[in-house]
Design a protein around this motif. Structure first.
Motif, mmCIF file in Angstrom:
data_model
loop_
_atom_site.group_PDB
_atom_site.id
_atom_site.type_symbol
_atom_site.label_atom_id
_atom_site.label_comp_id
_atom_site.label_asym_id
_atom_site.label_seq_id
_atom_site.Cartn_x
_atom_site.Cartn_y
_atom_site.Cartn_z
ATOM 1 N N GLU A 1 87.643 3.259 51.627
ATOM 2 C CA GLU A 1 88.800 3.688 52.590
ATOM 3 C C GLU A 1 88.387 4.951 53.501
ATOM 4 O OE1 GLU A 1 92.822 2.787 51.708
ATOM 5 O OE2 GLU A 1 92.391 0.840 51.316
ATOM 6 N N ALA A 2 88.604 5.886 52.683
ATOM 7 C CA ALA A 2 88.099 7.353 52.979
ATOM 8 C C ALA A 2 86.863 7.564 53.621
ATOM 9 C CB ALA A 2 88.274 8.212 51.893
ATOM 10 N N GLU A 3 85.714 6.842 53.214
ATOM 11 C CA GLU A 3 84.719 6.845 53.784
ATOM 12 C C GLU A 3 84.640 6.425 55.294
ATOM 13 O OE1 GLU A 3 82.001 4.891 51.228
ATOM 14 O OE2 GLU A 3 81.077 6.653 50.347
ATOM 15 N N GLU A 4 85.433 5.143 55.260
ATOM 16 C CA GLU A 4 85.427 4.356 56.778
ATOM 17 C C GLU A 4 86.342 5.373 57.668
ATOM 18 O OE1 GLU A 4 87.358 0.853 55.749
ATOM 19 O OE2 GLU A 4 85.304 -0.142 54.932
ATOM 20 N N ARG A 5 87.188 6.128 57.134
ATOM 21 C CA ARG A 5 88.244 6.787 57.990
ATOM 22 C C ARG A 5 87.209 8.301 58.490
ATOM 23 N NH1 ARG A 5 91.254 7.624 61.883
ATOM 24 N NH2 ARG A 5 92.686 9.292 61.628
ATOM 25 N N PHE A 6 86.569 8.543 57.637
ATOM 26 C CA PHE A 6 85.801 9.925 57.974
ATOM 27 C C PHE A 6 84.539 9.247 58.994
ATOM 28 C CE2 PHE A 6 81.857 12.356 57.331
ATOM 29 C CZ PHE A 6 82.498 13.571 57.682
ATOM 30 N N ASP A 7 83.947 8.230 58.938
ATOM 31 C CA ASP A 7 83.157 7.564 59.883
ATOM 32 C C ASP A 7 83.728 7.452 61.302
ATOM 33 O OD1 ASP A 7 81.209 7.577 57.925
ATOM 34 O OD2 ASP A 7 81.087 5.572 57.649
ATOM 35 N N GLN A 8 85.094 6.845 61.239
ATOM 36 C CA GLN A 8 85.648 6.774 62.368
ATOM 37 C C GLN A 8 86.064 8.384 62.976
ATOM 38 O OE1 GLN A 8 89.205 4.779 61.339
ATOM 39 N NE2 GLN A 8 88.193 2.807 60.994
ATOM 40 N N LEU A 9 86.563 9.064 62.309
ATOM 41 C CA LEU A 9 86.981 10.545 62.852
ATOM 42 C C LEU A 9 85.565 11.159 63.371
ATOM 43 C CD1 LEU A 9 89.448 11.628 60.451
ATOM 44 C CD2 LEU A 9 89.979 11.147 62.758
ATOM 45 N N SER A 10 84.499 10.927 62.622
ATOM 46 C CA SER A 10 82.890 11.363 63.007
ATOM 47 C C SER A 10 82.849 10.905 64.434
ATOM 48 C CB SER A 10 82.119 11.477 61.968
ATOM 49 O OG SER A 10 82.471 12.154 60.907
ATOM 50 N N TYR A 11 82.793 9.641 64.504
ATOM 51 C CA TYR A 11 82.400 8.815 65.749
ATOM 52 C C TYR A 11 83.278 9.375 66.961
ATOM 53 C CZ TYR A 11 81.405 5.406 68.951
ATOM 54 O OH TYR A 11 81.186 4.628 70.179
ATOM 55 N N LYS A 12 84.486 9.409 66.552
ATOM 56 C CA LYS A 12 85.129 9.783 67.698
ATOM 57 C C LYS A 12 85.156 11.252 68.172
ATOM 58 C CE LYS A 12 90.247 10.119 68.794
ATOM 59 N NZ LYS A 12 91.675 9.844 68.207
ATOM 60 N N TYR A 13 84.755 12.085 67.215
ATOM 61 C CA TYR A 13 84.555 13.460 67.589
ATOM 62 C C TYR A 13 83.229 13.590 68.442
ATOM 63 C CZ TYR A 13 82.865 18.344 67.137
ATOM 64 O OH TYR A 13 82.590 19.556 67.458
ATOM 65 N N THR A 14 82.185 12.845 68.106
ATOM 66 C CA THR A 14 80.922 12.866 68.751
ATOM 67 C C THR A 14 81.063 12.313 70.080
ATOM 68 O OG1 THR A 14 79.813 12.376 66.535
ATOM 69 C CG2 THR A 14 78.588 11.890 68.602
ATOM 70 N N GLN A 15 81.946 11.094 70.286
ATOM 71 C CA GLN A 15 82.136 10.807 71.798
ATOM 72 C C GLN A 15 82.747 11.640 72.693
ATOM 73 O OE1 GLN A 15 80.655 7.771 72.760
ATOM 74 N NE2 GLN A 15 79.669 7.737 70.736
ATOM 75 N N LEU A 16 83.755 12.380 72.014
ATOM 76 C CA LEU A 16 84.519 13.340 72.624
ATOM 77 C C LEU A 16 83.584 14.653 73.167
ATOM 78 C CD1 LEU A 16 87.975 13.147 70.958
ATOM 79 C CD2 LEU A 16 87.393 12.574 73.260
ATOM 80 N N LYS A 17 82.873 14.949 72.127
ATOM 81 C CA LYS A 17 82.055 16.011 72.519
ATOM 82 C C LYS A 17 80.945 15.896 73.480
ATOM 83 C CE LYS A 17 78.816 19.092 70.217
ATOM 84 N NZ LYS A 17 78.285 19.475 68.763
ATOM 85 N N LYS A 18 80.434 14.469 73.742
ATOM 86 C CA LYS A 18 79.430 14.059 74.528
ATOM 87 C C LYS A 18 80.242 14.248 75.802
ATOM 88 C CE LYS A 18 76.428 11.145 71.711
ATOM 89 N NZ LYS A 18 75.987 10.002 71.485
ATOM 90 N N GLU A 19 81.472 13.555 75.903
ATOM 91 C CA GLU A 19 82.314 13.309 77.236
ATOM 92 C C GLU A 19 82.492 15.035 77.645
ATOM 93 O OE1 GLU A 19 86.811 12.468 78.437
ATOM 94 O OE2 GLU A 19 85.911 11.347 77.067
ATOM 95 N N LEU A 20 82.681 15.808 76.768
ATOM 96 C CA LEU A 20 82.938 17.139 77.397
ATOM 97 C C LEU A 20 81.629 17.885 77.852
ATOM 98 C CD1 LEU A 20 85.596 18.617 74.578
ATOM 99 C CD2 LEU A 20 86.119 18.226 76.994
ATOM 100 N N GLU A 21 80.542 17.522 77.156
ATOM 101 C CA GLU A 21 79.279 18.168 77.413
ATOM 102 C C GLU A 21 78.931 17.544 78.954
ATOM 103 O OE1 GLU A 21 76.744 17.370 74.107
ATOM 104 O OE2 GLU A 21 77.598 19.155 73.095
ATOM 105 N N SER A 22 79.173 16.286 78.929
ATOM 106 C CA SER A 22 78.495 15.738 80.317
ATOM 107 C C SER A 22 79.664 16.307 81.516
ATOM 108 C CB SER A 22 78.854 14.271 80.357
ATOM 109 O OG SER A 22 80.416 13.806 80.370
ATOM 110 N N LYS A 23 80.881 16.811 81.063
ATOM 111 C CA LYS A 23 81.473 17.384 82.145
ATOM 112 C C LYS A 23 81.305 18.658 82.793
ATOM 113 C CE LYS A 23 85.527 14.470 81.419
ATOM 114 N NZ LYS A 23 87.178 14.621 80.819
ATOM 115 N N LYS A 24 80.540 19.384 81.864
ATOM 116 C CA LYS A 24 80.127 20.485 81.984
ATOM 117 C C LYS A 24 78.701 20.608 82.755
ATOM 118 C CE LYS A 24 81.852 22.839 77.726
ATOM 119 N NZ LYS A 24 81.337 23.667 76.457
ATOM 120 N N VAL A 25 77.877 19.693 82.759
ATOM 121 C CA VAL A 25 76.810 19.595 83.620
ATOM 122 C C VAL A 25 77.015 19.240 84.770
ATOM 123 C CG1 VAL A 25 74.482 18.401 83.833
ATOM 124 C CG2 VAL A 25 75.545 18.902 81.598
#
Length: 94
Positions: free
Chosen positions: A70-94
């Motif tokens: 369960e902890a691994e799955e939660r970590f994977d979800q949070l990491s994925y969400k963070y990566t997606q949000l980071k990409k979204e922010l980077e695309s707005k900067k360009v």
């Protein structure tokens, strides 16, 4: 932009640290489980002590494995969400 404030990098680090600590127990717990399932104590009086200890260990092992997954799955979800949000922010900067 609001969602990124909900993801705290320190929390991700703490979760990863917890997972590493949980994983560090796996090999030792597996050894103990194998020991109790394959070794019989030499003295009959010890059988009474080994049987309940073994049952407690196996209950812990099942719960430990479930919580670790369960902890691994939660970590994977949070990491994925963070990566997606980071990409979204980077695309707005360009």
């Amino acid at each position: 932009m609001e969602n990124i404030s909900k993801i705290n990098l320190a929390e991700l680090g703490e979760l990863e640290d917890t997972l590493n600590k949980l994983k560090s127990w796996e090999q030792g717990l597996e050894f103990i489980g194998d020991y109790y399932s394959t070794h019989n104590p030499d003295l009959e009086r010890l059988v009474e002590e080994y049987t309940p200890t073994s049952a407690i260990f196996w209950a812990f092992q099942r719960d430990f494995s479930r919580l670790n997954k369960e902890a691994e799955e939660r970590f994977d979800q949070l990491s994925y969400k963070y990566t997606q949000l980071k990409k979204e922010l980077e695309s707005k900067k360009v």
